[in-house]
Design a protein around this motif. Structure first.
Motif, PDB file in Angstrom:
ATOM      1  N   SER A  76      26.916  -8.182 -26.345  1.00 45.59           N
ATOM      2  CA  SER A  76      28.149  -7.943 -27.093  1.00 45.59           C
ATOM      3  C   SER A  76      28.359  -6.447 -27.298  1.00 45.59           C
ATOM      4  O   SER A  76      29.446  -5.905 -27.055  1.00 45.59           O
ATOM      5  CB  SER A  76      28.066  -8.649 -28.454  1.00 45.59           C
ATOM      6  OG  SER A  76      29.056  -8.190 -29.338  1.00 45.59           O
ATOM      7  N   GLU A  95      28.696  -2.762 -37.101  1.00 47.61           N
ATOM      8  CA  GLU A  95      28.912  -3.029 -35.665  1.00 47.61           C
ATOM      9  C   GLU A  95      29.735  -1.851 -35.140  1.00 47.61           C
ATOM     10  O   GLU A  95      29.247  -1.031 -34.389  1.00 47.61           O
ATOM     11  CB  GLU A  95      29.663  -4.363 -35.494  1.00 47.61           C
ATOM     12  CG  GLU A  95      30.008  -4.700 -34.030  1.00 47.61           C
ATOM     13  CD  GLU A  95      30.844  -5.975 -33.885  1.00 47.61           C
ATOM     14  OE1 GLU A  95      31.457  -6.435 -34.870  1.00 47.61           O
ATOM     15  OE2 GLU A  95      30.892  -6.502 -32.746  1.00 47.61           O
ATOM     16  N   PHE A 153      38.815  -7.486 -27.785  1.00 46.80           N
ATOM     17  CA  PHE A 153      38.153  -8.780 -27.630  1.00 46.80           C
ATOM     18  C   PHE A 153      38.745  -9.815 -28.592  1.00 46.80           C
ATOM     19  O   PHE A 153      39.069 -10.939 -28.199  1.00 46.80           O
ATOM     20  CB  PHE A 153      36.643  -8.651 -27.842  1.00 46.80           C
ATOM     21  CG  PHE A 153      36.009  -9.923 -28.289  1.00 46.80           C
ATOM     22  CD1 PHE A 153      35.904 -11.008 -27.428  1.00 46.80           C
ATOM     23  CD2 PHE A 153      35.562 -10.074 -29.596  1.00 46.80           C
ATOM     24  CE1 PHE A 153      35.369 -12.217 -27.857  1.00 46.80           C
ATOM     25  CE2 PHE A 153      35.022 -11.276 -30.030  1.00 46.80           C
ATOM     26  CZ  PHE A 153      34.928 -12.347 -29.161  1.00 46.80           C
ATOM     27  N   LEU A 154      38.886  -9.435 -29.852  1.00 46.29           N
ATOM     28  CA  LEU A 154      39.344 -10.397 -30.865  1.00 46.29           C
ATOM     29  C   LEU A 154      40.730 -10.953 -30.501  1.00 46.29           C
ATOM     30  O   LEU A 154      40.996 -12.142 -30.698  1.00 46.29           O
ATOM     31  CB  LEU A 154      39.381  -9.752 -32.253  1.00 46.29           C
ATOM     32  CG  LEU A 154      38.010  -9.476 -32.893  1.00 46.29           C
ATOM     33  CD1 LEU A 154      38.176  -8.623 -34.155  1.00 46.29           C
ATOM     34  CD2 LEU A 154      37.264 -10.770 -33.225  1.00 46.29           C
ATOM     35  N   SER A 171      35.436 -10.606 -37.950  1.00 44.24           N
ATOM     36  CA  SER A 171      36.716 -10.064 -37.459  1.00 44.24           C
ATOM     37  C   SER A 171      36.749  -8.533 -37.575  1.00 44.24           C
ATOM     38  O   SER A 171      35.688  -7.910 -37.689  1.00 44.24           O
ATOM     39  CB  SER A 171      37.898 -10.730 -38.164  1.00 44.24           C
ATOM     40  OG  SER A 171      39.101 -10.398 -37.494  1.00 44.24           O
TER      41      SER A 171
HETATM   42  N1  LIG Z   1      31.324  -9.481 -32.673  1.00 46.20           N
HETATM   43  C1  LIG Z   1      32.204  -9.852 -33.605  1.00 46.20           C
HETATM   44  N2  LIG Z   1      32.479  -9.000 -34.609  1.00 46.20           N
HETATM   45  C2  LIG Z   1      33.367  -9.333 -35.549  1.00 46.20           C
HETATM   46  N3  LIG Z   1      34.022 -10.484 -35.565  1.00 46.20           N
HETATM   47  C3  LIG Z   1      33.778 -11.363 -34.587  1.00 46.20           C
HETATM   48  N4  LIG Z   1      34.290 -12.592 -34.361  1.00 46.20           N
HETATM   49  C4  LIG Z   1      33.733 -13.062 -33.250  1.00 46.20           C
HETATM   50  N5  LIG Z   1      32.877 -12.166 -32.743  1.00 46.20           N
HETATM   51  C5  LIG Z   1      32.878 -11.092 -33.571  1.00 46.20           C
END
Ligand SMILES: Nc1ncnc2[nH]cnc12
Ligand SMILES: [Zn+2]
Length: 317
Positions: free
Chosen positions: A245, A197, A57-58, A167
């Motif tokens: 997300s 996360e 994604f990043l 990030s």
């Molecule tokens: N979910 C996420 N985790 C870490 N960095 C991010 N930057 C944008 N969304 C993010």
């Protein structure tokens, strides 16, 4: 249920402005700034939004952010997000922005900040949406680069309430940023950080003990560590959870496996947020709706989640 959830007054506490860049605006800004894109059209870009993890994604998120060049671009991005807030009864938002994503491309810090801050001011005056901006450091870069970013920000200190950390999480623990967070706190900023996360519970401990954060962004892996859970409950440390997300980035295989309601029922101060709504398929109301559809979230639970978001604001009304 959707309309009822939409009408519920709420705050959004985990939103990356760059992640609210919808494909339509991305294409419009590319045209305005005469930037060639690798996708033929909006549909082709949307099809690329299939991710196996955070890093995939990043990579696309930083590529998308390249169309943001002028103060007007940052204003338009922020204004479009604030209109979504208005439409979903988000009465207060505390968005992140990533200055390094832009300054590393040669965009001046004040171009980014002036565009965002101008829209936030108009959002308060014209839409009634309150806000507090959070400057987030990119953790895949060095602490020295974060220090330089803090230096750039200090002349504009009144524009921010807090610093954050985002990030690529794995391999970049909070301890890497202990000194710059110390300095930010000494300068009067509050602190938050993405932790737990993809990363392990140890990263959440570090964020609490070393960075002295007010809120944990994501934090869903706290559930693997009972002692950590007890602390989070005892101290009522808010978690800014982002259900869509987490499923889009395969933190959970399916929404029916998400742990947010288990945490809520155990007394954790969890909140519902959209993270990067343009990439993950929805804003705050869509996140609430997904919890209703896949986890059977009740109206009473939704009210408690919304109240948690209002209670966990860094800026109290
Ligand atoms: N979910 C996420 N985790 C870490 N960095 C991010 N930057 C944008 N969304 C993010
Ligand atoms: Zn995030």
């Amino acid at each position: 249920m959707y309309d009822w959830l939409n009408a519920l007054p709420k705050a959004e506490l985990h939103l990356h402005l760059e992640g609210s860049l919808e494909p339509e605006l991305l294409f419009a800004l590319a045209e305005r700034n005469k930037i060639a894109l690798p996708w033929n059209d909006v549909d082709a870009l949307r099809k690329a939004y299939a991710f196996n993890n955070l890093q995939e994604f990043l990579d696309l998120y930083y590529q998308g952010a390249d169309v943001l060049r002028t103060e007007q671009d940052f204003y338009d991005l922020t204004w479009a997000y604030l209109q979504r807030c208005k439409a979903q009864n988000v009465i207060h938002t505390e968005p992140f922005f990533d200055p390094q994503t832009h300054t590393d491309r040669g965009i001046a810090f004040e171009v980014v900040l002036n565009g965002i801050a101008g829209a936030l001011k108009d959002g308060k005056e014209q839409l009634g949406v309150g806000s507090g901006l959070i400057l987030s450091f990119l953790r895949h870069l060095s602490e020295e680069e974060a220090e330089k970013t803090l230096d750039m920000a200090l002349p504009y200190r009144d524009a921010f309430v807090a610093v954050g950390l985002d990030s690529s999480e794995m391999g970049h623990p909070p301890s890497k940023f202990q000194r710059v967070f110390d300095r930010a706190r000494n300068e009067g900023f509050l602190t938050v950080a993405h932790a737990g996360e993809e990363g392990p519970p140890e990263y959440i401990w570090e964020a609490l003990d070393l960075l002295k954060i007010q809120r944990i962004d994501h934090g869903v892996r706290a559930i693997e560590d009972e002692r950590l859970m007890q602390r989070i409950i005892d101290e009522q440390i808010p978690l800014t959870v982002c259900p869509l997300s987490n499923t889009k980035l395969c933190v959970f295989d399916h929404m029916s496996q998400h742990n947010i309601l288990d945490m809520l029922e155990r007394g954790v101060k969890v909140t519902v947020n959209s993270d990067d709504p343009a990439y993950f398929g929805g804003y705050v109301t869509e996140n609430f709706q997904a919890l209703h559809e896949h986890l059977g979230m009740t109206q009473d639970q939704a009210k408690r989640l919304a109240q948690n978001s209002l209670d966990a604001r860094l800026i109290k009304p």
